[in-house]
Design an enzyme around this catalytic site. Sequence first.
Site, PDB file in Angstrom:
ATOM      1  N   ASP A 207      74.413  34.783  43.670  1.00 14.36           N
ATOM      2  CA  ASP A 207      74.251  33.332  43.815  1.00 14.36           C
ATOM      3  C   ASP A 207      72.919  32.847  43.262  1.00 14.36           C
ATOM      4  O   ASP A 207      72.632  31.652  43.290  1.00 14.36           O
ATOM      5  CB  ASP A 207      74.364  32.964  45.310  1.00 14.36           C
ATOM      6  N   SER A 231      75.824  25.161  45.912  1.00 12.05           N
ATOM      7  CA  SER A 231      77.036  25.961  45.709  1.00 12.05           C
ATOM      8  C   SER A 231      78.165  25.396  46.564  1.00 12.05           C
ATOM      9  O   SER A 231      77.966  25.062  47.738  1.00 12.05           O
ATOM     10  CB  SER A 231      76.776  27.422  46.100  1.00 12.05           C
ATOM     11  N   GLN A 281      82.033  30.761  40.331  1.00 10.02           N
ATOM     12  CA  GLN A 281      81.419  29.848  41.301  1.00 10.02           C
ATOM     13  C   GLN A 281      81.490  28.420  40.781  1.00 10.02           C
ATOM     14  O   GLN A 281      81.380  28.190  39.579  1.00 10.02           O
ATOM     15  CB  GLN A 281      79.949  30.222  41.533  1.00 10.02           C
TER      16      GLN A 281
END
Length: 296
Positions: A207, A231, A281
């Site tokens: 991430d 996110s 993502q």
Amino acid sequence: MTNPAERLVDLLDLEQIEVNIFRGHSPQEHLQRVFGGQVAGQALVAAGRTTDGDRPVHSLHAYFLRPGRPGVPIVYQVERVRDGRSFTTRRVTAVQQGRTIFNLTASFHKPEEGGIEHQLPPRREVPPPESLPSVAEEIRAHLGSLPDALERIARRQPFDIRYVDGLRWTREEIEGAEPRSAVWMRAVGPLGDDQLVHTCALAYASDTTLLDAVRLPVEPLWGSRNFDIASLDHAMWFHRPFRADEWFLYDQESPIATGGRGLARGRIYDREGRLLVSVVQEGLFRTYEAPQGSDG
């Protein structure tokens, strides 16, 4: 502990407070929200702690529902969805101060022999990580020193990150740039021999830079940022065993950004070019002038 890798292992070592309930430490950081990779990594630890341990994680799918508060513990509630002959499925809900902030579903697969074997090679040849500066070294070289706030972050960063094409400091450097980025990464110290720890550490790291590919066509990776970024969801597929304390190449691209959201895909390779992990993502990109809601 002073070693950031040791702190990461400690961060992933959850306290079990009931059969299917775990509590994770959340460090007091000078950030608006808890780092998403921390929540994903801790949730995956909670899921893995409820399995027999002979089935590695093969995929996870997660949603970031609300921003977590730094310094406040997070409780992870695990639902044992399935225990089959080949697959184990767990659903994890992360709760902080009575509110759900994150959901994760993880699947574990008993290793099997045979089947189809192929993979895409890395997109291009890249220089070895030893020939590239770390992020901190690149900033020091460019600015002459590391700002105090970044110095504190650098001392706590559990991963050594090295951008293949540099940080791209000016708009001239990104003119005509494709939405692609690549970094070498590895933990800054040994993480032990528990494969679940390495898997969760890599979930943490995944991430860190993935949404850079979304930003590159519109703004440099260093300097004033025009967007508030968060996110939204995160998915990973684990193809082969690996160690997160050995160098891996994180090759990232963004096929589209529209409607305030940007999609990014990543492929993680070892030094021999073997594909280890695939990542997808989506992130929220709001200009700083836009109204900010309480839930994101």
